[in-house]
Design a protein around this motif. Structure first.
Motif, PDB file in Angstrom:
ATOM      1  N   LEU A   1      32.308   5.153 -10.853  1.00 44.27           N
ATOM      2  CA  LEU A   1      32.968   5.418  -9.588  1.00 44.27           C
ATOM      3  C   LEU A   1      32.531   4.389  -8.540  1.00 44.27           C
ATOM      4  N   GLN A   2      33.205   4.398  -7.415  1.00 46.22           N
ATOM      5  CA  GLN A   2      33.022   3.344  -6.402  1.00 46.22           C
ATOM      6  C   GLN A   2      31.564   3.138  -6.016  1.00 46.22           C
ATOM      7  N   GLU A   3      30.846   4.232  -5.714  1.00 49.07           N
ATOM      8  CA  GLU A   3      29.465   4.097  -5.249  1.00 49.07           C
ATOM      9  C   GLU A   3      28.514   3.700  -6.380  1.00 49.07           C
ATOM     10  N   ASN A   4      28.995   3.827  -7.606  1.00 46.62           N
ATOM     11  CA  ASN A   4      28.218   3.471  -8.797  1.00 46.62           C
ATOM     12  C   ASN A   4      28.270   1.961  -9.061  1.00 46.62           C
ATOM     13  N   ASP A   5      29.319   1.322  -8.558  1.00 39.80           N
ATOM     14  CA  ASP A   5      29.615  -0.067  -8.912  1.00 39.80           C
ATOM     15  C   ASP A   5      28.913  -1.034  -7.960  1.00 39.80           C
ATOM     16  N   THR A   6      27.588  -1.052  -8.009  1.00 36.78           N
ATOM     17  CA  THR A   6      26.775  -1.873  -7.120  1.00 36.78           C
ATOM     18  C   THR A   6      26.341  -3.156  -7.827  1.00 36.78           C
ATOM     19  N   PRO A   7      25.803  -4.120  -7.082  1.00 43.06           N
ATOM     20  CA  PRO A   7      25.249  -5.312  -7.755  1.00 43.06           C
ATOM     21  C   PRO A   7      24.173  -4.965  -8.768  1.00 43.06           C
ATOM     22  N   TYR A   8      23.372  -3.930  -8.474  1.00 40.95           N
ATOM     23  CA  TYR A   8      22.317  -3.551  -9.408  1.00 40.95           C
ATOM     24  C   TYR A   8      22.905  -3.027 -10.723  1.00 40.95           C
ATOM     25  N   PHE A   9      24.049  -2.348 -10.626  1.00 42.81           N
ATOM     26  CA  PHE A   9      24.720  -1.881 -11.844  1.00 42.81           C
ATOM     27  C   PHE A   9      25.356  -3.048 -12.587  1.00 42.81           C
ATOM     28  N   GLN A  10      26.040  -3.921 -11.862  1.00 43.66           N
ATOM     29  CA  GLN A  10      26.737  -5.034 -12.502  1.00 43.66           C
ATOM     30  C   GLN A  10      25.773  -5.983 -13.209  1.00 43.66           C
ATOM     31  N   TYR A  11      24.558  -6.077 -12.684  1.00 41.32           N
ATOM     32  CA  TYR A  11      23.574  -6.982 -13.284  1.00 41.32           C
ATOM     33  C   TYR A  11      22.351  -6.190 -13.775  1.00 41.32           C
ATOM     34  N   LYS A  12      22.639  -5.006 -14.313  1.00 41.04           N
ATOM     35  CA  LYS A  12      21.555  -4.101 -14.698  1.00 41.04           C
ATOM     36  C   LYS A  12      20.680  -4.663 -15.810  1.00 41.04           C
ATOM     37  N   HIS A  13      21.204  -5.605 -16.597  1.00 39.13           N
ATOM     38  CA  HIS A  13      20.393  -6.210 -17.648  1.00 39.13           C
ATOM     39  C   HIS A  13      19.233  -7.027 -17.075  1.00 39.13           C
ATOM     40  N   LEU A  14      19.313  -7.367 -15.774  1.00 38.59           N
ATOM     41  CA  LEU A  14      18.256  -8.155 -15.138  1.00 38.59           C
ATOM     42  C   LEU A  14      17.249  -7.305 -14.380  1.00 38.59           C
ATOM     43  N   ILE A  15      17.618  -6.050 -14.098  1.00 41.33           N
ATOM     44  CA  ILE A  15      16.784  -5.232 -13.208  1.00 41.33           C
ATOM     45  C   ILE A  15      15.789  -4.428 -14.035  1.00 41.33           C
ATOM     46  N   ASN A  16      14.814  -5.143 -14.548  1.00 41.31           N
ATOM     47  CA  ASN A  16      13.725  -4.532 -15.320  1.00 41.31           C
ATOM     48  C   ASN A  16      12.555  -5.511 -15.304  1.00 41.31           C
ATOM     49  N   GLU A  17      11.407  -5.031 -15.722  1.00 40.15           N
ATOM     50  CA  GLU A  17      10.182  -5.822 -15.616  1.00 40.15           C
ATOM     51  C   GLU A  17      10.264  -7.124 -16.417  1.00 40.15           C
ATOM     52  N   LYS A  18      10.951  -7.099 -17.539  1.00 41.23           N
ATOM     53  CA  LYS A  18      11.027  -8.280 -18.398  1.00 41.23           C
ATOM     54  C   LYS A  18      11.928  -9.368 -17.817  1.00 41.23           C
ATOM     55  N   MET A  19      13.047  -8.967 -17.205  1.00 40.72           N
ATOM     56  CA  MET A  19      14.069  -9.929 -16.801  1.00 40.72           C
ATOM     57  C   MET A  19      14.072 -10.268 -15.312  1.00 40.72           C
ATOM     58  N   PHE A  20      13.430  -9.443 -14.489  1.00 39.84           N
ATOM     59  CA  PHE A  20      13.428  -9.701 -13.040  1.00 39.84           C
ATOM     60  C   PHE A  20      12.333 -10.715 -12.747  1.00 39.84           C
ATOM     61  N   THR A  21      12.628 -11.973 -13.083  1.00 37.87           N
ATOM     62  CA  THR A  21      11.650 -13.049 -13.009  1.00 37.87           C
ATOM     63  C   THR A  21      12.250 -14.247 -12.283  1.00 37.87           C
ATOM     64  N   LYS A  22      11.386 -15.153 -11.898  1.00 37.92           N
ATOM     65  CA  LYS A  22      11.838 -16.377 -11.228  1.00 37.92           C
ATOM     66  C   LYS A  22      12.792 -17.162 -12.111  1.00 37.92           C
ATOM     67  N   GLU A  23      12.474 -17.247 -13.390  1.00 33.37           N
ATOM     68  CA  GLU A  23      13.315 -18.017 -14.311  1.00 33.37           C
ATOM     69  C   GLU A  23      14.726 -17.446 -14.389  1.00 33.37           C
ATOM     70  N   SER A  24      14.851 -16.126 -14.495  1.00 35.28           N
ATOM     71  CA  SER A  24      16.169 -15.489 -14.566  1.00 35.28           C
ATOM     72  C   SER A  24      16.938 -15.675 -13.268  1.00 35.28           C
ATOM     73  N   MET A  25      16.237 -15.571 -12.150  1.00 34.50           N
ATOM     74  CA  MET A  25      16.904 -15.690 -10.853  1.00 34.50           C
ATOM     75  C   MET A  25      17.371 -17.134 -10.592  1.00 34.50           C
ATOM     76  N   LEU A  26      16.604 -18.097 -11.052  1.00 34.21           N
ATOM     77  CA  LEU A  26      17.022 -19.490 -10.904  1.00 34.21           C
ATOM     78  C   LEU A  26      18.283 -19.777 -11.715  1.00 34.21           C
TER      79      LEU A  26
END
Length: 221
Positions: free
Chosen positions: A78-103
């Motif tokens: 639903l609309q409120e569910n469709d946030t940037p954090y949801f769209q890029y949820k594969h990055l929002i975790n301890e392993k992937m939320f890194t400088k390398e991924s963000m670059l």
């Protein structure tokens, strides 16, 4: 309505949902996937509600279709569910939320990260981004501004809170556990700037969050 399923459900606004008195309705199930709560409207149909205060909508769906959603994890976005954090949820975790991924995200958006001119360069690029690219840009901006704030508070760490919308996702928040202090205002200000067009610069976002932290810091010592 979503085009996901085949629109085999009806979306209810908060006002429409409140017409149902769940205290008088038979409880059906708490989802093991997203913790949503379902109640019988009648023998064959359910009111399904996200178990999250921020959720603005619920759905009416047949019991059979609900069971398929639960089995296949195919609840609607639903609309409120469709946030940037949801769209890029594969990055929002301890392993992937890194400088390398963000670059890598910056590179995909044609942005070259230079620490000395970061805020000025980001401001310039943000003015030319599409609405979808602004959502993408938010994730690395959160990371790099947060890392700058960690220069003020080295003990702050990134934590990943799960938000149980119909399709759950993690939200990254900078948090100083020792003093129970959250830098969540950074998330809110970035969302306001990039998603709703608030007139504030990235530099001023940093300064505002930093100032709030420094005011609190005085009280801790």
């Amino acid at each position: 309505m979503s085009s996901q399923e085949t629109k085999k459900y009806k979306i209810l606004s908060g006002e429409e949902e409140r017409k149902y008195d769940i205290k008088k309705m038979k409880f059906n199930h708490m989802s093991s996937y997203n913790e949503s709560l379902s109640y019988f409207v009648d023998e064959n149909n359910l009111l399904v509600m996200p178990n999250l205060p921020a959720a603005e909508h619920s759905i009416l769906v047949s019991k059979a279709d609900y069971e398929l959603m639960e089995e296949n994890k195919s609840f609607p976005v639903l609309q409120e569910n469709d946030t940037p954090y949801f769209q890029y949820k594969h990055l929002i975790n301890e392993k992937m939320f890194t400088k390398e991924s963000m670059l890598l995200i910056f590179e995909e958006l044609g942005f070259k990260y230079t620490a000395e001119t970061f805020y000025k360069d980001a401001e310039k690029l943000s003015k030319s981004l599409t609405e979808e690219d602004k959502k993408k840009f938010l994730i690395p901006m959160l990371y790099f501004i947060g890392e700058d704030l960690r220069n003020q508070c080295s003990e702050a760490k990134w934590i990943f809170n799960t938000l149980y919308y119909f399709q759950p996702f993690n939200e990254a928040v900078l948090y100083y556990e020792k003093q129970n202090f959250s830098f969540y205002n950074l998330n809110l200000l970035l969302e306001e700037k990039l998603l709703t067009g608030k007139n504030i610069t990235f530099s001023n976002i940093y300064k505002r969050v930093e100032s709030n932290y420094l005011r609190k810091k005085v009280l801790w010592h």
